[in-house]
Design a protein around this motif. Structure first.
Motif, PDB file in Angstrom:
ATOM      1  N   LYS A   1       0.833  -1.207   0.000  1.00 18.36           N
ATOM      2  CA  LYS A   1       0.000   0.000   0.000  1.00 18.36           C
ATOM      3  C   LYS A   1       0.865   1.254   0.000  1.00 18.36           C
ATOM      4  CE  LYS A   1      -4.085  -1.681   2.392  1.00 18.36           C
ATOM      5  NZ  LYS A   1      -4.927  -1.564   3.570  1.00 18.36           N
ATOM      6  N   PHE A   2       1.899   1.257   0.846  1.00 24.08           N
ATOM      7  CA  PHE A   2       2.774   2.417   0.951  1.00 24.08           C
ATOM      8  C   PHE A   2       3.486   2.679  -0.366  1.00 24.08           C
ATOM      9  CE2 PHE A   2       6.941   4.283   1.876  1.00 24.08           C
ATOM     10  CZ  PHE A   2       6.536   5.479   2.450  1.00 24.08           C
ATOM     11  N   GLY A   3       4.032   1.622  -0.976  1.00 27.09           N
ATOM     12  CA  GLY A   3       4.767   1.786  -2.228  1.00 27.09           C
ATOM     13  C   GLY A   3       3.891   2.294  -3.358  1.00 27.09           C
ATOM     14  N   ILE A   4       2.709   1.704  -3.497  1.00 28.70           N
ATOM     15  CA  ILE A   4       1.806   2.124  -4.565  1.00 28.70           C
ATOM     16  C   ILE A   4       1.291   3.543  -4.303  1.00 28.70           C
ATOM     17  CG2 ILE A   4      -0.379   1.615  -5.714  1.00 28.70           C
ATOM     18  CD1 ILE A   4       0.143  -1.351  -5.118  1.00 28.70           C
ATOM     19  N   SER A   5       0.994   3.857  -3.051  1.00 31.37           N
ATOM     20  CA  SER A   5       0.529   5.203  -2.707  1.00 31.37           C
ATOM     21  C   SER A   5       1.600   6.246  -2.984  1.00 31.37           C
ATOM     22  CB  SER A   5       0.108   5.265  -1.238  1.00 31.37           C
ATOM     23  OG  SER A   5      -0.965   4.415  -0.993  1.00 31.37           O
ATOM     24  N   LEU A   6       2.840   5.926  -2.655  1.00 35.66           N
ATOM     25  CA  LEU A   6       3.948   6.842  -2.919  1.00 35.66           C
ATOM     26  C   LEU A   6       4.086   7.103  -4.419  1.00 35.66           C
ATOM     27  CD1 LEU A   6       6.159   8.374  -1.358  1.00 35.66           C
ATOM     28  CD2 LEU A   6       7.661   6.440  -1.797  1.00 35.66           C
ATOM     29  N   PHE A   7       3.999   6.029  -5.206  1.00 34.13           N
ATOM     30  CA  PHE A   7       4.075   6.190  -6.663  1.00 34.13           C
ATOM     31  C   PHE A   7       2.908   7.022  -7.180  1.00 34.13           C
ATOM     32  CE2 PHE A   7       2.881   4.832 -10.951  1.00 34.13           C
ATOM     33  CZ  PHE A   7       4.031   5.193 -11.636  1.00 34.13           C
ATOM     34  N   ALA A   8       1.686   6.764  -6.684  1.00 30.24           N
ATOM     35  CA  ALA A   8       0.508   7.520  -7.125  1.00 30.24           C
ATOM     36  C   ALA A   8       0.655   9.001  -6.776  1.00 30.24           C
ATOM     37  CB  ALA A   8      -0.765   6.943  -6.501  1.00 30.24           C
ATOM     38  N   ALA A   9       1.140   9.285  -5.566  1.00 34.27           N
ATOM     39  CA  ALA A   9       1.323  10.684  -5.165  1.00 34.27           C
ATOM     40  C   ALA A   9       2.337  11.372  -6.084  1.00 34.27           C
ATOM     41  CB  ALA A   9       1.777  10.755  -3.712  1.00 34.27           C
ATOM     42  N   TRP A  10       3.465  10.711  -6.347  1.00 42.66           N
ATOM     43  CA  TRP A  10       4.482  11.284  -7.240  1.00 42.66           C
ATOM     44  C   TRP A  10       3.912  11.504  -8.634  1.00 42.66           C
ATOM     45  CZ3 TRP A  10       6.318   8.855 -11.662  1.00 42.66           C
ATOM     46  CH2 TRP A  10       7.325   9.549 -12.346  1.00 42.66           C
ATOM     47  N   TYR A  11       3.196  10.514  -9.153  1.00 40.51           N
ATOM     48  CA  TYR A  11       2.647  10.592 -10.511  1.00 40.51           C
ATOM     49  C   TYR A  11       1.686  11.762 -10.645  1.00 40.51           C
ATOM     50  CZ  TYR A  11       0.249   9.266 -14.817  1.00 40.51           C
ATOM     51  OH  TYR A  11      -0.279   9.279 -16.074  1.00 40.51           O
ATOM     52  N   PHE A  12       0.725  11.862  -9.729  1.00 40.68           N
ATOM     53  CA  PHE A  12      -0.294  12.897  -9.877  1.00 40.68           C
ATOM     54  C   PHE A  12       0.240  14.288  -9.542  1.00 40.68           C
ATOM     55  CE2 PHE A  12      -3.127   9.188  -9.742  1.00 40.68           C
ATOM     56  CZ  PHE A  12      -3.837   9.440 -10.905  1.00 40.68           C
ATOM     57  N   LEU A  13       1.204  14.382  -8.647  1.00 39.41           N
ATOM     58  CA  LEU A  13       1.807  15.691  -8.391  1.00 39.41           C
ATOM     59  C   LEU A  13       2.637  16.147  -9.588  1.00 39.41           C
ATOM     60  CD1 LEU A  13       2.799  15.425  -4.633  1.00 39.41           C
ATOM     61  CD2 LEU A  13       0.939  16.759  -5.643  1.00 39.41           C
ATOM     62  N   THR A  14       3.332  15.214 -10.233  1.00 32.27           N
ATOM     63  CA  THR A  14       4.091  15.554 -11.436  1.00 32.27           C
ATOM     64  C   THR A  14       3.135  15.942 -12.556  1.00 32.27           C
ATOM     65  OG1 THR A  14       5.829  14.019 -10.815  1.00 32.27           O
ATOM     66  CG2 THR A  14       5.790  14.711 -13.104  1.00 32.27           C
ATOM     67  N   ALA A  15       2.052  15.167 -12.717  1.00 36.71           N
ATOM     68  CA  ALA A  15       1.075  15.469 -13.770  1.00 36.71           C
ATOM     69  C   ALA A  15       0.384  16.799 -13.500  1.00 36.71           C
ATOM     70  CB  ALA A  15       0.031  14.363 -13.852  1.00 36.71           C
ATOM     71  N   GLY A  16       0.229  17.146 -12.228  1.00 37.81           N
ATOM     72  CA  GLY A  16      -0.442  18.384 -11.878  1.00 37.81           C
ATOM     73  C   GLY A  16       0.400  19.612 -12.082  1.00 37.81           C
TER      74      GLY A  16
END
Length: 195
Positions: free
Chosen positions: A30-45
């Motif tokens: 959960k932590f690893g996937i959440s970290l990746f999702a946060a990085w992805y969407f912050l970069t996309a944003g």
């Protein structure tokens, strides 16, 4: 326009992380996937140096992936319910469902009650489960009805039920270290009158 992408990235990222956290999986995953999702969407944003067209594509792609993930995980949960309801209806079709009173009548005796003084309630044994896997169990017996041993299992750290006929070899009385056959233990539990 950049502030809009940042807000959208934060909202979709929070939605993705919430979706990840409600699924049953290990905390590390959960932590690893959440970290990746946060990085992805912050970069996309737009927190990173991303062109507006690329940001739109990344946000839309992320939305599609999260939406698909939510639908597939919710369909898995309903599949289990469908399987269980089919199982129950099959049992009813073949008249295999026992009335509630019959179930309770079978499991009504508790030979373990009041036996803690005799040293019969703290046992250890090798147990073979339905899959044929063997494991060594330390159990604090809370209930014994002649066929099933119920109690706290120290290996699994939970209350478990064990069939007496699946106990392999001798049982060890943990209070005394005495080895006793499982059937002899069952006889002692059911015949002794210690209160």
């Amino acid at each position: 326009m950049g502030a809009l992408f940042v807000v959208l990235g934060l909202i979709i990222g929070a939605w993705a992380i919430r979706s990840i956290c409600v699924i049953q999986q290990s905390k590390t995953k959960k932590f690893g996937i959440s970290l990746f999702a946060a990085w992805y969407f912050l970069t996309a944003g737009g927190i990173g140096d991303v062109e507006p067209l690329a940001a739109i594509v990344m946000l839309l792609l992320g939305l599609v992936v999260v939406n698909h993930f939510n639908k597939s995980s919710s369909s898995q949960n309903t599949n289990h319910k469908d399987i269980l309801s089919e199982h129950v209806s099959a049992l009813k079709d073949f008249d295999l469902v026992k009335p509630k009173a019959e179930k309770d009548a079978f499991r009504s005796k508790n030979f373990a009650k009041g036996k803690s003084v005799s040293g019969l309630t703290y046992v250890a044994f090798n147990y073979v489960n339905a899959s044929g896997e063997s494991s060594f169990r330390d159990v604090d017996v809370k209930k014994f009805d002649g066929q099933y041993v119920e109690g706290y299992c120290h290996l699994s750290r939970a209350f478990k039920t064990f069939r007496i006929d699946r106990i392999e070899g001798d049982m060890i009385l943990r209070d005394t270290g005495e080895c006793i056959d499982a059937n002899q233990w069952a006889t002692k539990m059911s015949t002794s009158n210690i209160s």
